[in-house]
Design a protein around this motif. Structure first.
Motif, PDB file in Angstrom:
ATOM      1  N   MET A   1       0.849  -1.189   0.000  1.00  0.00           N
ATOM      2  CA  MET A   1       0.000   0.000   0.000  1.00  0.00           C
ATOM      3  C   MET A   1       0.891   1.247   0.000  1.00  0.00           C
ATOM      4  N   ASN A   2       0.510   2.212  -0.790  1.00  0.00           N
ATOM      5  CA  ASN A   2       1.275   3.454  -0.886  1.00  0.00           C
ATOM      6  C   ASN A   2       1.003   4.354   0.304  1.00  0.00           C
ATOM      7  N   LYS A   3       2.008   5.129   0.646  1.00  0.00           N
ATOM      8  CA  LYS A   3       1.844   6.103   1.715  1.00  0.00           C
ATOM      9  C   LYS A   3       1.456   7.444   1.105  1.00  0.00           C
ATOM     10  N   ASN A   4       0.585   8.129   1.783  1.00  0.00           N
ATOM     11  CA  ASN A   4       0.171   9.458   1.370  1.00  0.00           C
ATOM     12  C   ASN A   4       0.933  10.496   2.171  1.00  0.00           C
ATOM     13  N   LYS A   5       1.280  11.587   1.512  1.00  0.00           N
ATOM     14  CA  LYS A   5       1.915  12.732   2.172  1.00  0.00           C
ATOM     15  C   LYS A   5       0.951  13.899   2.067  1.00  0.00           C
ATOM     16  N   LEU A   6       0.796  14.575   3.183  1.00  0.00           N
ATOM     17  CA  LEU A   6      -0.162  15.671   3.219  1.00  0.00           C
ATOM     18  C   LEU A   6       0.386  16.788   4.089  1.00  0.00           C
ATOM     19  N   ASN A   7       0.320  18.016   3.600  1.00  0.00           N
ATOM     20  CA  ASN A   7       0.695  19.180   4.397  1.00  0.00           C
ATOM     21  C   ASN A   7      -0.557  19.695   5.092  1.00  0.00           C
ATOM     22  N   VAL A   8      -0.449  19.857   6.411  1.00  0.00           N
ATOM     23  CA  VAL A   8      -1.581  20.339   7.200  1.00  0.00           C
ATOM     24  C   VAL A   8      -1.109  21.463   8.106  1.00  0.00           C
ATOM     25  N   GLU A   9      -2.060  22.217   8.579  1.00  0.00           N
ATOM     26  CA  GLU A   9      -1.766  23.261   9.559  1.00  0.00           C
ATOM     27  C   GLU A   9      -2.462  22.894  10.858  1.00  0.00           C
ATOM     28  N   ILE A  10      -1.689  22.856  11.931  1.00  0.00           N
ATOM     29  CA  ILE A  10      -2.223  22.577  13.255  1.00  0.00           C
ATOM     30  C   ILE A  10      -1.763  23.695  14.177  1.00  0.00           C
ATOM     31  N   TYR A  11      -2.715  24.420  14.681  1.00  0.00           N
ATOM     32  CA  TYR A  11      -2.481  25.537  15.594  1.00  0.00           C
ATOM     33  C   TYR A  11      -1.433  26.505  15.035  1.00  0.00           C
ATOM     34  N   GLY A  12      -1.612  26.853  13.762  1.00  0.00           N
ATOM     35  CA  GLY A  12      -0.764  27.852  13.127  1.00  0.00           C
ATOM     36  C   GLY A  12       0.585  27.355  12.639  1.00  0.00           C
ATOM     37  N   GLN A  13       0.867  26.076  12.815  1.00  0.00           N
ATOM     38  CA  GLN A  13       2.149  25.510  12.380  1.00  0.00           C
ATOM     39  C   GLN A  13       1.904  24.535  11.231  1.00  0.00           C
ATOM     40  N   GLN A  14       2.813  24.514  10.290  1.00  0.00           N
ATOM     41  CA  GLN A  14       2.726  23.595   9.161  1.00  0.00           C
ATOM     42  C   GLN A  14       3.416  22.279   9.501  1.00  0.00           C
ATOM     43  N   TYR A  15       2.765  21.174   9.144  1.00  0.00           N
ATOM     44  CA  TYR A  15       3.322  19.843   9.358  1.00  0.00           C
ATOM     45  C   TYR A  15       3.085  19.012   8.106  1.00  0.00           C
ATOM     46  N   GLN A  16       4.009  18.102   7.843  1.00  0.00           N
ATOM     47  CA  GLN A  16       3.789  17.124   6.790  1.00  0.00           C
ATOM     48  C   GLN A  16       3.468  15.800   7.469  1.00  0.00           C
ATOM     49  N   ILE A  17       2.301  15.259   7.150  1.00  0.00           N
ATOM     50  CA  ILE A  17       1.861  13.989   7.713  1.00  0.00           C
ATOM     51  C   ILE A  17       2.029  12.934   6.630  1.00  0.00           C
ATOM     52  N   VAL A  18       2.579  11.790   7.014  1.00  0.00           N
ATOM     53  CA  VAL A  18       2.771  10.678   6.096  1.00  0.00           C
ATOM     54  C   VAL A  18       2.075   9.463   6.683  1.00  0.00           C
ATOM     55  N   GLY A  19       1.255   8.804   5.891  1.00  0.00           N
ATOM     56  CA  GLY A  19       0.567   7.619   6.394  1.00  0.00           C
ATOM     57  C   GLY A  19      -0.161   6.883   5.292  1.00  0.00           C
ATOM     58  N   LYS A  20      -0.671   5.728   5.651  1.00  0.00           N
ATOM     59  CA  LYS A  20      -1.403   4.886   4.705  1.00  0.00           C
ATOM     60  C   LYS A  20      -2.867   5.274   4.592  1.00  0.00           C
ATOM     61  N   ALA A  21      -3.359   6.078   5.513  1.00  0.00           N
ATOM     62  CA  ALA A  21      -4.758   6.502   5.499  1.00  0.00           C
ATOM     63  C   ALA A  21      -5.003   7.459   4.334  1.00  0.00           C
ATOM     64  N   SER A  22      -6.269   7.635   4.011  1.00  0.00           N
ATOM     65  CA  SER A  22      -6.631   8.545   2.922  1.00  0.00           C
ATOM     66  C   SER A  22      -6.320   9.986   3.319  1.00  0.00           C
TER      67      SER A  22
END
Length: 83
Positions: A1-22
């Motif tokens: 299964m491929n991993k997804n990368k997603l840039n998100v903002e949490i409490y004003g900070q940018q994070y890159q989340i990597v996971g198998k979830a959609s």
């Protein structure tokens, strides 16, 4: 299964989340964390980021454990009624 990368903002900070979830699920998780941090910050505006993050994690863990306990109790009731 491929991993997804997603840039998100949490409490004003940018994070890159990597996971198998959609990506939509990952956005939902990040949104929940952001919402919890903002709730706690509104009540305790002087908390630094570390304490805010830890208190948010504790609150989210509490929610999870309470729901897990309820689920386990319901599962036990269902199993007891199954012939």
């Amino acid at each position: 299964m491929n991993k997804n990368k997603l840039n998100v903002e949490i409490y004003g900070q940018q994070y890159q989340i990597v996971g198998k979830a959609s990506p939509s699920y990952m956005r939902q998780v990040a949104g929940h964390v952001d919402e919890k941090m903002r709730e706690i910050a509104n009540v305790n505006p002087r908390l630094d980021m570390t304490r805010l993050a830890v208190l948010s994690a504790v609150n989210i863990a509490d929610e999870y454990l309470r729901l897990k306990q309820e689920y386990d109790e319901i599962l036990h009731l269902v199993e007891d009624e199954t012939p």
